[in-house]
Design a protein around this motif. Structure first.
Motif, PDB file in Angstrom:
ATOM      1  N   GLY A   1       0.804  -1.358   0.027  1.00 32.34           N
ATOM      2  CA  GLY A   1      -0.017   0.020   0.010  1.00 32.34           C
ATOM      3  C   GLY A   1       0.827   1.282   0.000  1.00 32.34           C
ATOM      4  O   GLY A   1       0.257   2.183   0.029  1.00 32.34           O
ATOM      5  N   ILE A   2       2.111   1.205   0.029  1.00 34.93           N
ATOM      6  CA  ILE A   2       2.849   2.405  -0.110  1.00 34.93           C
ATOM      7  C   ILE A   2       2.820   2.886  -1.348  1.00 34.93           C
ATOM      8  O   ILE A   2       3.441   2.085  -2.352  1.00 34.93           O
ATOM      9  N   THR A   3       2.770   4.124  -1.683  1.00 32.89           N
ATOM     10  CA  THR A   3       2.923   4.772  -2.895  1.00 32.89           C
ATOM     11  C   THR A   3       4.152   5.760  -3.023  1.00 32.89           C
ATOM     12  O   THR A   3       4.517   6.168  -4.097  1.00 32.89           O
ATOM     13  N   TYR A   4       4.398   6.395  -1.862  1.00 36.04           N
ATOM     14  CA  TYR A   4       5.333   7.496  -1.870  1.00 36.04           C
ATOM     15  C   TYR A   4       6.606   7.003  -1.449  1.00 36.04           C
ATOM     16  O   TYR A   4       6.768   6.434  -0.419  1.00 36.04           O
ATOM     17  N   PHE A   5       7.619   7.410  -2.407  1.00 35.84           N
ATOM     18  CA  PHE A   5       9.097   6.867  -1.858  1.00 35.84           C
ATOM     19  C   PHE A   5       9.991   8.012  -2.115  1.00 35.84           C
ATOM     20  O   PHE A   5      10.262   8.793  -2.949  1.00 35.84           O
ATOM     21  N   ASP A   6      10.786   8.430  -0.955  1.00 34.04           N
ATOM     22  CA  ASP A   6      11.729   9.427  -0.901  1.00 34.04           C
ATOM     23  C   ASP A   6      13.098   8.876  -1.020  1.00 34.04           C
ATOM     24  O   ASP A   6      13.300   7.844  -0.519  1.00 34.04           O
ATOM     25  N   THR A   7      13.997   9.644  -1.856  1.00 34.40           N
ATOM     26  CA  THR A   7      15.225   9.311  -1.941  1.00 34.40           C
ATOM     27  C   THR A   7      15.948  10.502  -2.345  1.00 34.40           C
ATOM     28  O   THR A   7      15.730  11.691  -2.057  1.00 34.40           O
ATOM     29  N   ALA A   8      17.321  10.517  -2.663  1.00 34.72           N
ATOM     30  CA  ALA A   8      18.311  11.683  -2.694  1.00 34.72           C
ATOM     31  C   ALA A   8      19.511  11.208  -3.440  1.00 34.72           C
ATOM     32  O   ALA A   8      20.005  10.030  -3.379  1.00 34.72           O
ATOM     33  N   ARG A   9      20.243  12.033  -4.159  1.00 38.08           N
ATOM     34  CA  ARG A   9      21.461  11.659  -4.760  1.00 38.08           C
ATOM     35  C   ARG A   9      22.469  11.205  -3.632  1.00 38.08           C
ATOM     36  O   ARG A   9      23.336  10.361  -3.908  1.00 38.08           O
ATOM     37  N   LEU A  10      22.388  11.555  -2.442  1.00 41.12           N
ATOM     38  CA  LEU A  10      23.441  11.282  -1.368  1.00 41.12           C
ATOM     39  C   LEU A  10      23.370   9.947  -1.044  1.00 41.12           C
ATOM     40  O   LEU A  10      24.351   9.446  -0.698  1.00 41.12           O
TER      41      LEU A  10
ATOM     42  N   GLU B   1       2.350   4.372 -11.090  1.00 42.01           N
ATOM     43  CA  GLU B   1       1.516   3.906  -9.726  1.00 42.01           C
ATOM     44  C   GLU B   1       2.392   4.345  -8.484  1.00 42.01           C
ATOM     45  O   GLU B   1       1.832   4.234  -7.301  1.00 42.01           O
ATOM     46  N   VAL B   2       3.507   5.043  -8.710  1.00 42.81           N
ATOM     47  CA  VAL B   2       4.266   5.552  -7.486  1.00 42.81           C
ATOM     48  C   VAL B   2       4.666   7.130  -7.495  1.00 42.81           C
ATOM     49  O   VAL B   2       4.674   7.532  -8.539  1.00 42.81           O
ATOM     50  N   ILE B   3       4.797   7.446  -6.456  1.00 38.38           N
ATOM     51  CA  ILE B   3       5.290   8.913  -6.350  1.00 38.38           C
ATOM     52  C   ILE B   3       6.626   8.900  -5.990  1.00 38.38           C
ATOM     53  O   ILE B   3       7.125   8.329  -4.977  1.00 38.38           O
ATOM     54  N   LEU B   4       7.657   9.683  -6.752  1.00 38.73           N
ATOM     55  CA  LEU B   4       8.859   9.541  -6.408  1.00 38.73           C
ATOM     56  C   LEU B   4       9.382  11.126  -6.252  1.00 38.73           C
ATOM     57  O   LEU B   4       9.184  11.985  -6.726  1.00 38.73           O
ATOM     58  N   ALA B   5      10.040  11.164  -4.973  1.00 38.94           N
ATOM     59  CA  ALA B   5      10.648  12.540  -4.649  1.00 38.94           C
ATOM     60  C   ALA B   5      11.995  12.353  -4.389  1.00 38.94           C
ATOM     61  O   ALA B   5      12.528  11.470  -3.805  1.00 38.94           O
ATOM     62  N   THR B   6      12.826  13.273  -4.896  1.00 44.67           N
ATOM     63  CA  THR B   6      14.466  13.231  -4.707  1.00 44.67           C
ATOM     64  C   THR B   6      14.877  14.734  -4.718  1.00 44.67           C
ATOM     65  O   THR B   6      14.065  15.747  -4.634  1.00 44.67           O
ATOM     66  N   LYS B   7      16.026  14.851  -4.522  1.00 45.22           N
ATOM     67  CA  LYS B   7      16.736  16.162  -3.999  1.00 45.22           C
ATOM     68  C   LYS B   7      17.873  16.477  -4.758  1.00 45.22           C
ATOM     69  O   LYS B   7      18.798  15.699  -5.191  1.00 45.22           O
ATOM     70  N   VAL B   8      18.062  17.962  -4.722  1.00 49.01           N
ATOM     71  CA  VAL B   8      19.422  18.448  -5.260  1.00 49.01           C
ATOM     72  C   VAL B   8      19.919  19.163  -4.047  1.00 49.01           C
ATOM     73  O   VAL B   8      19.333  19.499  -2.999  1.00 49.01           O
ATOM     74  N   GLY B   9      21.488  19.475  -4.102  1.00 48.25           N
ATOM     75  CA  GLY B   9      22.027  20.093  -2.960  1.00 48.25           C
ATOM     76  C   GLY B   9      23.077  19.611  -2.294  1.00 48.25           C
ATOM     77  O   GLY B   9      24.082  20.074  -1.786  1.00 48.25           O
ATOM     78  N   ILE B  10      23.114  18.027  -2.201  1.00 52.50           N
ATOM     79  CA  ILE B  10      24.217  17.286  -1.652  1.00 52.50           C
ATOM     80  C   ILE B  10      24.673  16.322  -2.790  1.00 52.50           C
ATOM     81  O   ILE B  10      23.795  15.579  -3.178  1.00 52.50           O
ATOM     82  N   LEU B  11      26.043  16.466  -3.041  1.00 49.63           N
ATOM     83  CA  LEU B  11      26.543  15.515  -3.981  1.00 49.63           C
ATOM     84  C   LEU B  11      27.173  14.441  -3.317  1.00 49.63           C
ATOM     85  O   LEU B  11      27.791  14.582  -2.350  1.00 49.63           O
ATOM     86  N   PRO B  12      26.793  13.137  -3.555  1.00 48.96           N
ATOM     87  CA  PRO B  12      27.687  12.064  -2.985  1.00 48.96           C
ATOM     88  C   PRO B  12      29.427  11.916  -3.258  1.00 48.96           C
ATOM     89  O   PRO B  12      29.635  12.534  -4.479  1.00 48.96           O
TER      90      PRO B  12
END
Length: 329
Positions: free
Chosen positions: A61-70, A90-101
C-alpha cells in the motif's frame, strides 16, 4: 486493549491508502499517511533483495518513495528505478538536489581497493597510506550542478520527471538566492518535477518558515519540530521520528520497569521495542494529519507493523499520553 485491525482489511488484502489532499493535488495521485524513505536501502548487501523490499512496500500500500542523490553514494535512486520503471505511474517519487555523493568513478574505486588490499600485508602496512576518506559535498545550489544532479537522478530513476524535487539541507540564504528559486520553478515549468520544496535541517527550517521567503509547495523536516513548529506549505512531510529520542527511550525502558508499564498502558499492549516504535510513528502521524510521515527499514517483516501504526492512536487522550511519554526526560 487497542484493536490493531481498526480500519484495516484482513492482512491478506492490500490496504487502500487514506487520501491526502495535498499529495493528490500536488503530485497527481493519492498516498496514505506513510511514505518510504530510502536512506537505509544501500545497507542491504544484495541489490535484488533491496528491489524486492521496495516492491513489497508498494504491494502493501505504500505509494510515496523518498530518495536523494546522497543516499548510498547514488545507488538508492538506481534501486528505485529498477523496482518501479515498469509501473512508474503507480508511485510517487521524490528526490533532492544540493548534496552530491562522493565521486564513484572506476579509477577512484580501484585505487581505494588496491590500497586497502595492500595494507592487509604486514610488510606494506606502514608504507602504503590508507585510502583517502571521501566526503559528500554539501551546499551544491549553483544552477549548473543542480541541473547535472537532477539529470543524473532522472537517469537513475528511469523516468522523465520526479513528482517532487527538494532542496537538500538548504539554508535561508540558499532559498533567498534568485538563481535557486528560478531553477526550482523552471524545473516545474519544464515538467521535470511536479512540485518543489525544501528539506532543511531543523534550525534552517525554522529560519526559512519565519522569513516569509517563498520555499515552494512542500516542507520536509525532522518530526522533532512538532508540535511547537508550524508552517503553511501545501504539504508537510516529516521524518526521523525513530531517531535519537526513540533510542534514548529504549534505553530508559531497559532500566525502568515503571516507565515500561506506563508505555504499555498508553499503547494498549506490551512495550516491546517494536510496539514502542509503532507508538513513535503513530504519534508522528497524529501530529501531521494532512501530510506524510517517512519511515525507513531494511526488513520486509517491519513493513506491516509500520503501516498498522498509522491507526494505532484513536483518541486525543491516547495521543496526549504517548506525547507525554515521548517528551519525558
Amino acid at each position: 486493549m487497542i484493536d490493531m485491525n481498526i480500519n484495516h482489511p484482513p492482512p491478506s488484502d492490500k490496504p487502500s491508502p487514506a487520501p491526502v489532499g495535498a499529495v493528490e493535488r500536488l503530485l497527481s495521485r493519492r498516498s496514505g499517511p506513510l511514505g518510504f524513505g530510502t536512506g537505509l536501502l544501500h545497507q542491504i548487501d544484495d541489490p535484488a533483495s533491496a528491489v524486492r523490499l521496495l516492491r513489497q512496500a508498494h504491494e502493501q500500500g505504500i505509494t510515496y518513495f523518498d530518495t536523494a542523490r546522497l543516499y548510498g553514494e547514488g545507488r538508492c535512486e538506481g534501486l528505485l528505478g529498477e523496482a518501479f520503471a515498469q509501473i512508474r505511474g503507480e508511485v510517487i517519487l521524490a528526490t533532492k538536489v544540493g548534496i552530491l555523493p562522493p565521486a564513484r568513478d572506476l579509477a577512484i574505486r580501484l585505487k581505494g581497493k588496491l590500497a586497502a588490499t595492500l595494507r592487509r600485508l604486514p610488510p606494506l602496512r606502514g608504507v602504503v597510506p590508507p585510502p583517502a576518506i571521501r566526503w559528500p559535498e554539501f551546499g551544491v545550489f549553483d544552477p549548473a550542478r543542480m541541473q547535472v544532479s537532477l539529470e543524473t537522478s532522472l537517469r537513475e530513476l528511469r523516468t522523465d520527471h520526479v513528482d517532487l524535487l527538494l532542496l537538500h539541507e538548504c539554508t535561508l540564504e540558499d532559498v533567498r538566492r534568485a538563481e535557486v528559486l528560478d531553477f526550482a520553478e523552471q524545473t516545474v515549468r519544464q515538467g521535470k518535477a511536479r512540485a518543489w520544496g525544501v528539506a532543511p535541517a531543523p534550525d534552517a527550517m525554522l529560519a526559512i518558515a519565519a522569513s516569509g521567503s517563498p520555499y515552494g509547495d512542500v516542507a520536509q523536516f525532522d518530526a522533532a519540530l512538532h508540535p511547537a513548529f508550524a508552517c503553511s506549505p501545501s504539504l508537510t512531510i516529516t521524518h526521523s521520528c525513530l531517531g535519537t529520542r526513540f533510542q534514548e527511550t529504549l534505553f530508559r525502558l531497559s532500566q525502568d520497569a515503571q516507565l515500561k508499564d506506563h508505555w504499555s498502558g498508553a499503547l494498549g499492549m506490551e512495550a516491546t521495542t517494536a510496539n514502542v516504535a509503532q507508538g513513535f510513528l503513530a504519534y508522528a502521524v497524529w501530529q501531521n494529519p494532512t501530510g506524510l510521515v517517512l519511515f525507513s527499514t531494511t526488513r520486509p517483516e517491519r513493513l506491516r507493523p509500520n503501516l498498522d501504526a498509522a491507526t494505532l492512536i484513536t483518541t486525543p487522550d491516547q495521543a496526549a499520553a504517548i506525547a507525554a511519554l515521548i517528551a519525558a526526560e
